[in-house]
Design a protein around this motif. Structure first.
Motif, PDB file in Angstrom:
ATOM      1  N   PHE A 280      63.733  61.084  34.322  1.00  0.00           N
ATOM      2  CA  PHE A 280      64.434  60.971  33.046  1.00  0.00           C
ATOM      3  C   PHE A 280      65.885  60.546  33.243  1.00  0.00           C
ATOM      4  CE2 PHE A 280      67.210  62.766  29.829  1.00  0.00           C
ATOM      5  CZ  PHE A 280      66.617  62.322  28.668  1.00  0.00           C
TER       6      PHE A 280
ATOM      7  N   VAL B 123      78.871  62.178  30.215  1.00  0.00           N
ATOM      8  CA  VAL B 123      79.678  61.181  30.925  1.00  0.00           C
ATOM      9  C   VAL B 123      79.318  61.123  32.408  1.00  0.00           C
ATOM     10  CG1 VAL B 123      81.610  62.717  31.426  1.00  0.00           C
ATOM     11  CG2 VAL B 123      82.035  60.270  31.064  1.00  0.00           C
ATOM     12  N   GLU B 124      78.637  62.165  32.901  1.00  0.00           N
ATOM     13  CA  GLU B 124      78.246  62.149  34.317  1.00  0.00           C
ATOM     14  C   GLU B 124      77.352  60.958  34.658  1.00  0.00           C
ATOM     15  OE1 GLU B 124      77.663  64.713  32.173  1.00  0.00           O
ATOM     16  OE2 GLU B 124      75.730  65.698  32.583  1.00  0.00           O
ATOM     17  N   PHE B 125      76.620  60.457  33.643  1.00  0.00           N
ATOM     18  CA  PHE B 125      75.829  59.251  33.878  1.00  0.00           C
ATOM     19  C   PHE B 125      76.748  58.073  34.191  1.00  0.00           C
ATOM     20  CE2 PHE B 125      71.404  60.159  32.756  1.00  0.00           C
ATOM     21  CZ  PHE B 125      71.541  61.442  32.237  1.00  0.00           C
ATOM     22  N   ASN B 126      77.847  57.985  33.453  1.00  0.00           N
ATOM     23  CA  ASN B 126      78.783  56.884  33.643  1.00  0.00           C
ATOM     24  C   ASN B 126      79.557  57.023  34.946  1.00  0.00           C
ATOM     25  OD1 ASN B 126      79.097  57.722  30.355  1.00  0.00           O
ATOM     26  ND2 ASN B 126      78.279  55.725  30.903  1.00  0.00           N
ATOM     27  N   TRP B 127      79.716  58.270  35.388  1.00  0.00           N
ATOM     28  CA  TRP B 127      80.469  58.503  36.616  1.00  0.00           C
ATOM     29  C   TRP B 127      79.748  57.991  37.862  1.00  0.00           C
ATOM     30  CZ3 TRP B 127      82.070  64.223  35.237  1.00  0.00           C
ATOM     31  CH2 TRP B 127      83.174  64.174  34.372  1.00  0.00           C
ATOM     32  N   ILE B 128      78.433  57.838  37.756  1.00  0.00           N
ATOM     33  CA  ILE B 128      77.686  57.393  38.936  1.00  0.00           C
ATOM     34  C   ILE B 128      78.191  56.035  39.402  1.00  0.00           C
ATOM     35  CG2 ILE B 128      75.398  56.638  39.698  1.00  0.00           C
ATOM     36  CD1 ILE B 128      74.282  59.028  38.102  1.00  0.00           C
TER      37      ILE B 128
ATOM     38  N   PRO C 241      83.149  56.462  39.041  1.00  0.00           N
ATOM     39  CA  PRO C 241      83.594  57.843  39.256  1.00  0.00           C
ATOM     40  C   PRO C 241      84.940  58.078  38.569  1.00  0.00           C
ATOM     41  CG  PRO C 241      82.851  56.864  41.312  1.00  0.00           C
ATOM     42  CD  PRO C 241      82.899  55.765  40.304  1.00  0.00           C
TER      43      PRO C 241
ATOM     44  N   TYR D 218      73.489  52.389  30.570  1.00  0.00           N
ATOM     45  CA  TYR D 218      73.094  52.885  31.880  1.00  0.00           C
ATOM     46  C   TYR D 218      71.713  52.334  32.218  1.00  0.00           C
ATOM     47  CZ  TYR D 218      72.224  56.371  35.512  1.00  0.00           C
ATOM     48  OH  TYR D 218      71.955  57.003  36.699  1.00  0.00           O
TER      49      TYR D 218
ATOM     50  N   ALA E  39      76.856  47.516  44.528  1.00  0.00           N
ATOM     51  CA  ALA E  39      76.370  48.899  44.643  1.00  0.00           C
ATOM     52  C   ALA E  39      75.135  49.098  43.789  1.00  0.00           C
ATOM     53  CB  ALA E  39      77.464  49.856  44.196  1.00  0.00           C
TER      54      ALA E  39
ATOM     55  N   VAL F  45      71.983  64.416  36.661  1.00  0.00           N
ATOM     56  CA  VAL F  45      72.018  62.966  36.802  1.00  0.00           C
ATOM     57  C   VAL F  45      73.496  62.615  36.786  1.00  0.00           C
ATOM     58  CG1 VAL F  45      71.358  60.769  35.800  1.00  0.00           C
ATOM     59  CG2 VAL F  45      69.822  62.708  35.645  1.00  0.00           C
ATOM     60  N   SER F  46      74.093  62.633  37.953  1.00  0.00           N
ATOM     61  CA  SER F  46      75.548  62.502  38.057  1.00  0.00           C
ATOM     62  C   SER F  46      75.924  62.472  39.528  1.00  0.00           C
ATOM     63  CB  SER F  46      76.232  63.699  37.387  1.00  0.00           C
ATOM     64  OG  SER F  46      75.912  64.886  38.076  1.00  0.00           O
ATOM     65  N   GLU F  47      77.222  62.480  39.750  1.00  0.00           N
ATOM     66  CA  GLU F  47      77.739  62.717  41.098  1.00  0.00           C
ATOM     67  C   GLU F  47      77.543  64.206  41.387  1.00  0.00           C
ATOM     68  OE1 GLU F  47      81.776  60.452  42.011  1.00  0.00           O
ATOM     69  OE2 GLU F  47      81.874  61.777  40.299  1.00  0.00           O
TER      70      GLU F  47
ATOM     71  N   ASN G  52      77.739  54.819  45.479  1.00  0.00           N
ATOM     72  CA  ASN G  52      78.891  55.716  45.625  1.00  0.00           C
ATOM     73  C   ASN G  52      78.581  57.067  46.269  1.00  0.00           C
ATOM     74  OD1 ASN G  52      80.512  53.771  44.388  1.00  0.00           O
ATOM     75  ND2 ASN G  52      80.008  54.540  42.352  1.00  0.00           N
TER      76      ASN G  52
ATOM     77  N   ASN H 127      74.676  60.935  44.527  1.00  0.00           N
ATOM     78  CA  ASN H 127      74.480  60.551  43.135  1.00  0.00           C
ATOM     79  C   ASN H 127      72.991  60.456  42.863  1.00  0.00           C
ATOM     80  OD1 ASN H 127      77.136  59.613  41.715  1.00  0.00           O
ATOM     81  ND2 ASN H 127      77.296  58.981  43.852  1.00  0.00           N
ATOM     82  N   TYR H 128      72.561  61.182  41.849  1.00  0.00           N
ATOM     83  CA  TYR H 128      71.177  61.041  41.399  1.00  0.00           C
ATOM     84  C   TYR H 128      71.204  60.259  40.101  1.00  0.00           C
ATOM     85  CZ  TYR H 128      70.214  64.710  44.823  1.00  0.00           C
ATOM     86  OH  TYR H 128      70.111  65.427  45.979  1.00  0.00           O
TER      87      TYR H 128
END
Lengths: 658, 306
Positions: A345, A389-394, A397, A442, A500, B186-188, B242, B259-260
């Motif tokens: 997911f 926002v953690e999705f965007n951080w991948i 960062p 994303y 990347a 799903v993040s760093e 990253n 990162n996942y």
């Protein structure tokens, strides 16, 4: 589309004049009756068209087509992120990350009265834009018509894809109350291309209904409640790896309108609106897909707009405050081959909120009776918030969860006419904020260039500098009009390959990130000519050309090659005949970087004939015709994945005014 | 007007009913993951003078990394005992009676503030009918008080706390145990691992418990190169950008970033090198995108799932 703009300006002027001249309590009726004389949503060729077909008849709109349904309108050869598409000034946003559902797919031609297209910064009234604006205006019947009940019914059948459609409209008008209702359904099967080959997954099924209630709260004021419900089911997108199982939209508004008899302010119009869209993609129809995915999307918008019209002597002005809040959510769930394993997911839009508030002004000053200056602009504040926002951080960062942008827009245009000659020159400057996909998307799979796209919350505003000019000449029975515009767009947002990351969607070949080019340039040119050969024989011709280049002088994608359209219209008593020819020349300036290839030229020939008669005093029109008469096999530069267009299509329709 | 209000109210009702429910993301990422926050008493052992209470996360011992907190009460005074030298030794006895241990902190550290003795143990297997784990705890005051107790080591259901044991190219035995994140997003994610090695004895075993046979230490100054990938065939060897390789932090644990990009099964492919850059274990994996083919794994890897 010129026509429409002219109609609009005429309307506005006459409307305001009507305001000036009438001081009786009847003014509301007068005004609205004038405004009701609008062009119909039909093209010269067909009287029953979809919104898309109607827009396609405009010289500055082209389409990306992913099938036969829900075409994505490109204004001035720019994608939908760069234009503002509204319904009566209301913002709504499609809920599909793959652009299966542009705003224009949630209305139907029978609940619209007209479409207002403005090019470039002149379109910044409803929000910041680069390409311009498309405002879809709903039907609204005026108060106190002599004939209280009105209605029309239209039906038709198209033979290529067995499309069967039924449109019905009804309107009630009394002194105090107005009711507008419309209902429509369209159902089509797969179409066949010019080689008589069936294009699988090109069917669709659309249902649309609308209801409007207006109540006169005073001599000069009224309230109006409007709702549109649209439902599309089992829609195929042959150019995409997925179809649509269901999309539903509910578009509602509550408006209050107040007229003023005296003083500077003529009309004050305020509206609250709400709309919600759900959109469920479906790949169970494509057993060849390696991965089964669910990709539902939701988009909900609340908004407000308030507008006043001012007029004093030869100066008129429109000032509007508009604000909205949109939440866009899109999910992606992939199923492993062993279904007992855990599903995978991610959000493709991680609950992205967009809030916008802007104040805009349009001014029109008749300097002399031969010249006019139009100028205006807007100042908007655009706020974005990404909940997850953690999705965007991948990929980015430390990107901020919230971002506020200030979006100024300005334009000016000088028009001049002398005897048979008219000309205008104008310029504009404006910012736009990145769209939800560009900022926060994303792993959005683009099946055209086969890359997964990643948004960047840190993108700069796109800044457009624009110049436009038009020259026209009328002589006896003919007229000719040339228009050109040029855009220099700083920080032009486009996808670039990222080193990347690796693809997530199995069809994908890599990952692209939305990035800003230093600049890009776009040039659009159109030439339109009309000639009345005889009183009842008219000729029409249009030629358009566009060129778009990035900062390395490489071609931008989806730029229309030289294209032409010519038609001959003959009317004799109750008969009408039309024949038209349209086509594009070979697309030489294509962009391989964005998955484009050289598209050969094509020419299309269409004919139609109609007959008007009376059934029990009801005006009735029947029409028959054929599109792509010679059954040419072709696809255009903007057909997603070079999906071939429809082959020969006979169509029939019948319209009765009740 | 009432009519309109009613109309709008009805509309609002229709609006709120979506055809499909939105995913509850917080619940989604917790479905496969049991997260533990609280240290609770897992075991009490009493001797004549002392009562030792061992606290672990969720009051259990799991295969993999376990942080342990020991609270010691003087049974005479009923007061907490401070700053006593305490040693801790886990022993595994297999079906044949062979004894071995696992990475652990032998000399526990007293934490003044929290008033407990802190240590860790990385159990390398679960308890079952033939393998049993026993703890040997020595408290030294004027004399040595030895306590021992058989415990149950449970399997770790949270795959994000998996461990691996292997023999390196230098013939040493190494252990890598994941410590964090317990519940990745799903993040760093800050990835924390404990890396240990077995100090091979130079002498043959003496009288039990001969400490030289059961000596483990933290691996110092190595680097654990990281390449996370989704092994699921349909994901075509998907990876993420990253990421940061794991290097040793001040507390001796190894820190990196993973990162996942989505939930599901992931493999952490490792390449383990010593301070001189010599390969201890691990192979490079293909970076090719290969839809339909299960991703190959490094010879050194840990699978996780969230």
């Amino acid at each position: 589309m010129n026509k429409i703009i002219v109609v609009i300006s005429l309307l506005l002027v006459s409307w305001l004049q009507a305001q000036e001249n009438t001081s009786t309590p009847d003014s509301l009726e007068v005004v609205v009756i004038v405004a009701a004389k609008k062009s119909k949503i039909e093209t010269d060729l067909k009287m029953a068209v979809s919104v898309d077909e109607y827009l396609a008849s405009s010289d500055n709109i082209s389409f990306i087509k992913r099938g036969s349904y829900a075409w994505e309108p490109l204004l001035n050869n720019m994608s939908t992120e760069r234009s503002v598409v509204t319904i009566d000034g209301m913002h709504l946003f499609g809920a599909c990350t793959d652009k299966m559902d542009p705003v224009t797919s949630y209305v139907e031609s029978n609940n619209l009265s007209e479409v207002e297209v403005k090019s470039g910064q002149e379109g910044s009234m409803h929000g910041s834009t680069v390409a311009g604006s498309i405002d879809l205006k709903r039907r609204s019947t005026p108060f106190g018509l002599v004939k209280k009940w009105k209605g029309d019914y239209q039906t038709g059948f198209e033979f290529n894809n067995n499309q069967f459609f039924n449109f019905g409209n009804v309107a009630y008008s009394s002194d105090k109350l107005v009711i507008d209702g419309s209902i429509s359904s369209r159902k089509a099967e797969n179409y066949n291309d010019g080689n008589n080959k069936e294009i699988k997954h090109s069917q669709y099924n659309k249902f649309n209904t609308s209801l409007g209630l207006a109540y006169k709260t005073g001599d000069l004021s009224s309230v109006r409640v409007d709702a549109i419900f649209d439902k599309a089911k089992d829609v195929g997108y042959p150019a995409l790896p997925m179809d649509l199982s269901l999309s539903r939209a509910l578009i509602t508004s509550l408006a209050y309108k107040q007229f003023f008899e005296k003083g500077l302010i003529k009309v004050w119009d305020t509206k609250l609106y709400f709309n919600t869209i759900e959109h469920y993609m479906d790949d169970t129809t494509r057993p060849e897909n390696l991965v089964h995915m669910d990709m539902p999307g939701w988009s909900t918008t609340y908004g407000f707009l308030s507008k006043i019209n001012l007029k004093k002597d030869n100066y008129s002005s429109e000032i509007q405050l508009n604000a909205y809040d949109n939440l866009s959510i899109a999910e992606m769930r992939m199923y492993p081959q062993d279904r007992s394993e855990r599903t995978m997911f991610a959000y493709s839009w991680p609950w992205v909120t967009t809030r916008y508030a802007g104040l805009s002004i349009n001014n029109s000053w008749d300097i002399t009776n031969k010249s006019q200056l139009n100028f205006g602009g807007s100042l908007g504040v655009n706020y974005n918030y990404s909940k997850y926002v953690e999705f965007n951080w991948i990929f980015h960062p430390g990107a901020p969860q919230e971002k506020t942008r200030y979006l100024p827009n300005l334009y000016a245009n000088y028009q001049f006419h002398l005897n048979n000659f008219n000309a205008s020159v104008g310029g504009g400057f404006g910012h736009r904020a990145p769209s939800v996909s560009e900022g926060y998307g994303y792993y959005i799979y683009n099946s055209f260039d086969r890359y997964d796209y990643i948004g960047d919350p840190n993108l700069e505003n796109e800044i457009s500098y624009e110049a436009n000019v038009s020259v026209g000449f009328t002589y006896k029975n003919g007229s000719i009009q040339a228009k050109a515009n040029y855009f220099y767009i700083q920080n032009y947002i486009i996808g670039r390959i990222l080193s990347a990351g690796s693809p997530m969607n199995y069809q994908s070949v890599g990952v692209k990130g939305y990035t800003s080019l230093d600049y890009s340039t776009l040039f659009n040119f159109s030439l339109q000519a009309k000639y009345a050969i005889l009183e009842n024989l008219h000729w029409n011709g249009t030629l358009t050309y566009a060129r778009g280049l990035d900062d390395n002088k490489n071609n931008l994608p989806f730029i229309r090659p030289l294209s032409y359209q010519t038609s001959l219209h003959f009317k004799h008593h109750k008969f009408g005949f039309l024949t038209s020819l349209n086509g594009d020349v070979e697309q030489i300036n294509y962009s391989p970087e964005y998955g484009e290839d050289r598209t050969p030229s094509y020419t299309n020939c269409n004919i139609s004939a109609d007959y008007t008669f009376q059934i029990k005093n009801k005006k009735t029109v029947v029409q028959i015709g054929a599109e792509n008469v010679f059954n040419n096999y072709y696809s255009t530069y903007a057909d997603w994945g070079n999906i071939p267009r429809m082959g020969r299509n006979f169509f029939t329709s019948l319209k009765i005014n009740l | 007007m009432k009519k309109y209000i009613f109309f709008i109210a009805t509309l609002c009702l229709i609006i709120t009913s979506c055809t499909l429910d939105k995913t509850d993301y917080e619940a989604e990422i917790n479905t496969e993951v049991t997260e533990y926050f609280e240290f609770e008493e897992a075991l009490t052992i009493s001797s004549a003078t002392y009562k030792v209470s061992i606290e672990t996360l969720n009051a259990s011992f799991f295969k993999g990394y376990n942080e342990i907190h020991l609270k010691i009460i003087d049974t005479q005074t009923n007061e907490s005992v401070k700053g006593l030298p305490i040693t801790f030794l886990p022993i595994l006895t297999d079906a044949n009676g062979n004894k071995s241990s696992c990475p652990h902190l032998y000399n526990l550290e007293y934490n003044e503030e929290e008033a407990y003795y802190k240590g860790y143990v990385v159990f390398t297997s679960e308890s079952d009918t033939t393998n049993n784990w026993q703890l040997y705890i020595d408290l030294q005051d004027e004399e040595v008080n030895t306590l021992n107790e058989v415990i149950t080591v449970e399997s770790q259901t949270n795959m994000n706390l998996n461990m691996t044991a292997f023999t390196g190219n230098d013939d040493e035995q190494y252990f890598i145990a994941l410590i964090a994140p317990q519940s990745p997003g799903v993040s760093e994610n800050d990835l924390v691992a404990g890396i240990y090695k077995y100090n091979q004895p130079t002498t043959s075993e003496g009288e039990f418990p001969d400490l030289s046979q059961y000596s483990y230490s933290k691996v110092e100054g190595y680097t654990l190169y990281l390449d996370p990938r989704m092994p699921e065939p349909s994901m075509g060897n998907h990876s993420s950008p990253n990421n940061q390789d794991l290097t040793q932090g001040e507390d001796g644990l190894y820190y990196g970033v993973v990162n996942y990009t989505m939930t599901g099964n992931w493999t952490l492919n490792f390449i383990f090198k010593n301070e001189n850059g010599e390969l201890i274990k691990g192979t490079e994996v293909s970076t090719d995108f290969t839809p339909g083919i299960e991703g190959e794994k490094s010879e050194l890897y840990i699978d996780i799932l969230f």
